[in-house]
Design an enzyme around this catalytic site. Structure first.
Site, PDB file in Angstrom:
ATOM      1  N   SER A  64      14.628  20.862 -16.611  1.00 39.99           N
ATOM      2  CA  SER A  64      13.623  21.569 -16.888  1.00 39.99           C
ATOM      3  C   SER A  64      13.901  22.900 -17.612  1.00 39.99           C
ATOM      4  CB  SER A  64      12.889  21.923 -15.525  1.00 39.99           C
ATOM      5  OG  SER A  64      12.003  23.059 -15.771  1.00 39.99           O
ATOM      6  N   GLU A 105       9.111   7.665 -17.194  1.00 37.34           N
ATOM      7  CA  GLU A 105       7.654   8.164 -17.209  1.00 37.34           C
ATOM      8  C   GLU A 105       7.385   7.963 -18.767  1.00 37.34           C
ATOM      9  OE1 GLU A 105       7.786  12.282 -14.443  1.00 37.34           O
ATOM     10  OE2 GLU A 105       8.665  12.434 -16.520  1.00 37.34           O
ATOM     11  N   HIS A 133       0.703  -1.121   0.175  1.00 38.76           N
ATOM     12  CA  HIS A 133      -0.019   0.156   0.052  1.00 38.76           C
ATOM     13  C   HIS A 133       1.143   1.348  -0.074  1.00 38.76           C
ATOM     14  CE1 HIS A 133      -3.214  -2.784   1.471  1.00 38.76           C
ATOM     15  NE2 HIS A 133      -2.443  -3.165   1.956  1.00 38.76           N
ATOM     16  N   LYS A 170      15.728  20.954 -11.338  1.00 40.95           N
ATOM     17  CA  LYS A 170      15.076  19.667 -11.620  1.00 40.95           C
ATOM     18  C   LYS A 170      15.919  18.847 -12.439  1.00 40.95           C
ATOM     19  CE  LYS A 170      11.402  18.715 -11.162  1.00 40.95           C
ATOM     20  NZ  LYS A 170      10.164  19.351 -11.836  1.00 40.95           N
TER      21      LYS A 170
END
Ligand code: ARG
Length: 450
Positions: A274, A287, A153, A280
């Site tokens: 970024s 992804e 979980h 970043k």
């Protein structure tokens, strides 16, 4: 190719609508191989002379070479790869070329080409999966003893090691390879000789053709052979499931690379920055892999849906099988390659992993096991430890610093020894559990079998 029956030329829009050459050109090597085997069987059947066969073979090899080197002029009027090649051959060698299509239809031809293509790509994917497994195994070996929390979980559950966690993916990929091997058995059957749907009155030696093309057997029902796309569906499913596994790995790595977890750092070469936020470092490869899994699922559903309403045998709908197939293969090959590189260069932040795994709550289950070993029934032990956890939370005292004897007389003076992470891992020796010895033995087993 069918001019005898028709008085009018095919409309331009129909040609654009129906052409497949813009994508099925990639079957050219398989088409040439199939045609050469078919022609050789025609010699055996007395339909072609040796000289005619030689000129067909030579002509087909020339066409193959022209396509490979980018010098072939594909024409959409000729619809697909089969007619483009046959027409170029006939242009080159004349009369013998016009005999090649005897006892064959594009229906058994396309099925043959696609099966040969799938077989080759299954083998290529298997190699790529082994590469990713090897990268994971190398990291697992290096981090067989690096403790991290294991989660359910997405809540910290029990301690495991980075090695054990990564080997879970090696297992998944191992099953994927065996699914590919299994699918390959049903792919590797020769439909050539099934004709348009009902075989032919001219009997070629189907077994000879199958042997030449490396097929394990010949299909046994011409109608099924023409309309069967199960092998593509299976292959697409297997690729979709590989996508699921890669996507789950991606999700783990995205979490691990966040500041919140900080368990891993990906190489600069496999992350992006970024345009706005200078700090970043984004896990785009992960992804993209997670995102592209959607295409792999979509391709499977597209094929199943195209096939579901078709009466026997060939219907043009079946031409829609190729783009999903090609797309899944292309998508998965680069996904496997880039993930392999990325995993090989990933750095595990052992201190951060260990700090997270040192949360004494991760050993609450071990504390219950300790009580069980002292004769307490598990349900009661669970409740006693639950009370200890509640006391720890309400008094803001770490579980391993509580005076457990005030909670139950079943806790002896040795209860605190439960909170030693190394001892806790050492005790997990049953097959499949994450003791360091087990993980290293699994690393060895996988190294020997990948
Ligand atoms: N390009 C076609 C396909 O991929 C080849 C088979 C065409 N057969 C036919 N009867 N029109 O399905």
């Amino acid at each position: 190719m069918w001019k005898g029956r028709f008085a009018k030329a095919t409309a331009d829009l129909v040609q654009q609508y129906g052409e497949s050459i813009s994508y099925d050109w990639r079957l050219y090597r398989h088409d040439v191989a199939g045609s050469i085997a078919h022609a050789r069987a025609q010699v055996k059947a007395g339909l072609l002379t040796e000289e005619e066969f030689s000129s067909i073979e030579k002509g087909l090899r020339e066409v193959e070479e022209e396509i490979a080197s980018g010098h072939f002029n594909f024409s959409i009027e000729l619809e697909d790869i089969h007619m483009n090649i046959e027409s170029a051959l006939t242009e080159k060698i004349g009369a013998a070329g016009a005999k090649l299509h005897t006892a064959r239809s594009r229906n058994d031809q396309v099925a043959t080409d696609t099966r040969l293509y799938c077989r080759e790509e299954i083998d290529a994917l298997t190699v790529l999966i082994s590469g990713l497994q090897s990268a994971l195994i190398t990291q697992a070996e290096q981090h067989a003893a690096s403790v991290i929390p294991g989660y359910t979980h997405l809540q910290r559950g029990q301690p495991v090691t980075v090695g054990h966690h990564l080997l879970a993916y090696v297992e998944m990929l191992g099953r994927d390879k065996s699914r590919l091997t299994d699918c390959r058995k049903r792919v590797n059957i020769s439909p050539l000789g099934s004709g348009a749907l009902a075989g032919s009155t001219i009997n070629l030696d189907r077994q000879q053709i199958a042997d030449e093309l490396g097929f394990d057997a010949v299909t046994t029902n011409s109608m099924d052979a023409i309309s069967d796309r199960d092998y593509i569906a299976e292959f697409l499913f297997t690729m979709a499931l590989i996508g699921t596994h890669l996507s789950r790995l991606s999700e783990d790595l995205i979490l691990w690379c966040s500041s919140e977890f900080g368990f891993a750092t990906l190489s600069d070469a496999h992350t992006t920055g970024s345009s706005l936020m200078p700090q970043k470092k984004n896990p785009d490869v992960c992804e993209l892999t997670r995102g592209k899994t959607g295409r792999l699922y979509g391709n499977l559903i597209a094929l199943l849906t195209s096939a579901k309403g078709l009466p026997l045998t060939y219907n043009r709908d079946l031409q829609e099988d190729k783009e999903p197939l090609f797309d899944s293969i292309d998508t998965l090959k680069i996904a496997l390659a880039v993930n392999t590189e990325m995993i090989a260069e990933m750095a595990i932040n052992v201190e951060a992993c260990e700090a997270a795994a040192s949360d004494p709550l991760l050993l609450a289950t071990d504390l219950a096991d300790y009580l069980v070993k002292n004769g307490v029934p598990f349900r009661q032990a669970h409740e006693l430890v639950g009370q200890a956890v509640a006391a720890s939370v309400s008094s803001d005292t770490p579980l391993d610093k509580l005076d457990l004897s005030t909670i139950s007389e079943h806790y002896g003076a040795d209860a605190q020894t439960v909170f030693n992470l190394q001892t806790a891992l050492k005790a997990r020796t049953n097959p499949g559990a994450p003791s360091i010895e087990n993980v290293l033995a699994e690393v060895k087993r996988w190294k020997d079998s990948v």
